[in-house]
Design an enzyme around this catalytic site. Structure first.
Site, PDB file in Angstrom:
ATOM      1  N   ARG A 144      41.383  42.755  38.262  1.00 18.02           N
ATOM      2  CA  ARG A 144      40.437  43.106  39.343  1.00 18.02           C
ATOM      3  C   ARG A 144      40.069  42.097  40.321  1.00 18.02           C
ATOM      4  O   ARG A 144      39.432  42.264  41.249  1.00 18.02           O
ATOM      5  CB  ARG A 144      38.948  43.566  38.680  1.00 18.02           C
ATOM      6  CG  ARG A 144      38.326  42.095  38.130  1.00 18.02           C
ATOM      7  CD  ARG A 144      37.185  42.614  36.899  1.00 18.02           C
ATOM      8  NE  ARG A 144      36.311  43.346  37.722  1.00 18.02           N
ATOM      9  CZ  ARG A 144      35.283  42.820  38.359  1.00 18.02           C
ATOM     10  NH1 ARG A 144      35.148  41.465  38.602  1.00 18.02           N
ATOM     11  NH2 ARG A 144      34.427  43.508  39.123  1.00 18.02           N
ATOM     12  N   ASP A 157      30.158  38.419  41.724  1.00 11.90           N
ATOM     13  CA  ASP A 157      29.920  38.853  40.183  1.00 11.90           C
ATOM     14  C   ASP A 157      29.509  37.797  39.453  1.00 11.90           C
ATOM     15  O   ASP A 157      29.521  36.775  39.707  1.00 11.90           O
ATOM     16  CB  ASP A 157      31.508  39.173  39.608  1.00 11.90           C
ATOM     17  CG  ASP A 157      31.774  40.570  39.840  1.00 11.90           C
ATOM     18  OD1 ASP A 157      31.060  41.313  40.297  1.00 11.90           O
ATOM     19  OD2 ASP A 157      33.230  40.581  39.463  1.00 11.90           O
TER      20      ASP A 157
END
Length: 254
Positions: A154, A169
């Protein structure tokens, strides 16, 4: 990026590699994902890959010959040697920083074991990394490999629809991520914080930083030791910690 997985159960990876973000990344040609059964590299007629441990004891140990042969089959004769990653409870704890480091590689090979353990010569002379996803024991390395691969892929350019998602994140900045809200602005009398609908991006950025700091202080305070904080932020966090400590002490004494 090319990612190979050596496993006795390649079918476990069919759904994971073909769905969601990993499936889209593979379809776009960003990453090549392949699971190979290393039993095919066994050197005996029964295709066994494990044997009883020298010295006695319970369980079976993975033999070195099939694993070395499998890795050597995947490693190109020319060019840089890939990172060969052993999944095991004794390994380095997998973190976001490790995912970011591994996402810079061109080729990764994950080795998934089963049974009691690996022949020590696999650790000493074959692998480059040993990783663990936590202080607990699973039946094999397949699930940890899936976790690590998802976390790494990712981060590759073009995988996520919004390139800033991975940057903000939790753990990417060293802090836990700030709270998120979406429509409706009011749900069951619970309102979205006014600052988020103000349109003032400077205020929004300041609020998000403050919320990340606050959430990290309350949930994972040890992470703050590794984050660069301004003197103002340090003073603010110390005041919050003292206030909440005093409040908790007051409640305990009542």
């Amino acid at each position: 990026m090319q990612i190979d997985v050596l496993t006795l159960f390649p079918e476990m990876f069919d759904g994971v590699f073909g769905a969601s973000i990993l499936g889209k990344a593979r379809d776009k040609g960003i990453v090549s994902l392949k699971a190979t059964n290393f039993r095919q590299f066994s050197t005996n007629k029964h295709s066994t890959v494990d044997d009883y441990p020298y010295g006695g004891g319970g369980g079976m140990v993975l033999k070195p010959e099939p694993m070395f042969a499998a890795v050597e089959h995947l490693v190109p004769h020319e060019g840089p040697r890939p990172r060969i990653i052993l999944l095991c409870p004794q390994g380095e704890t997998f973190t976001q920083r490790k995912a970011e480091e591994l996402s810079q590689e061109k080729h990764l090979i994950f080795v998934c074991g089963h049974y009691e353990g690996y022949d020590e010569r696999i650790r000493e002379h074959l692998v480059t990394d040993e990783l663990s996803i936590g202080d607990y024991v699973l039946t094999g390395g397949e699930l940890p490999a899936m976790v690590a691969i998802d976390s790494i892929v990712r981060l590759l350019p073009g995988v996520l629809g919004n390139e800033t998602s991975a940057v903000t994140d939790s753990f990417s900045t060293g802090l836990l991520e700030y709270p998120h809200y979406t429509r409706p602005a009011v749900f069951r009398d619970w309102e979205v914080p006014e600052v988020l609908i103000s349109g003032n991006h400077a205020r929004i950025d300041a609020w998000r930083r403050e919320q990340s700091l606050l959430r990290t202080l309350r949930r994972r305070p040890e992470l703050l030791d590794r984050v660069a904080l301004t003197p103002k932020e340090k003073a603010w966090l110390q005041a919050i910690a003292e206030q909440e400590s005093n409040t908790a002490g007051s409640s305990d004494s009542e």
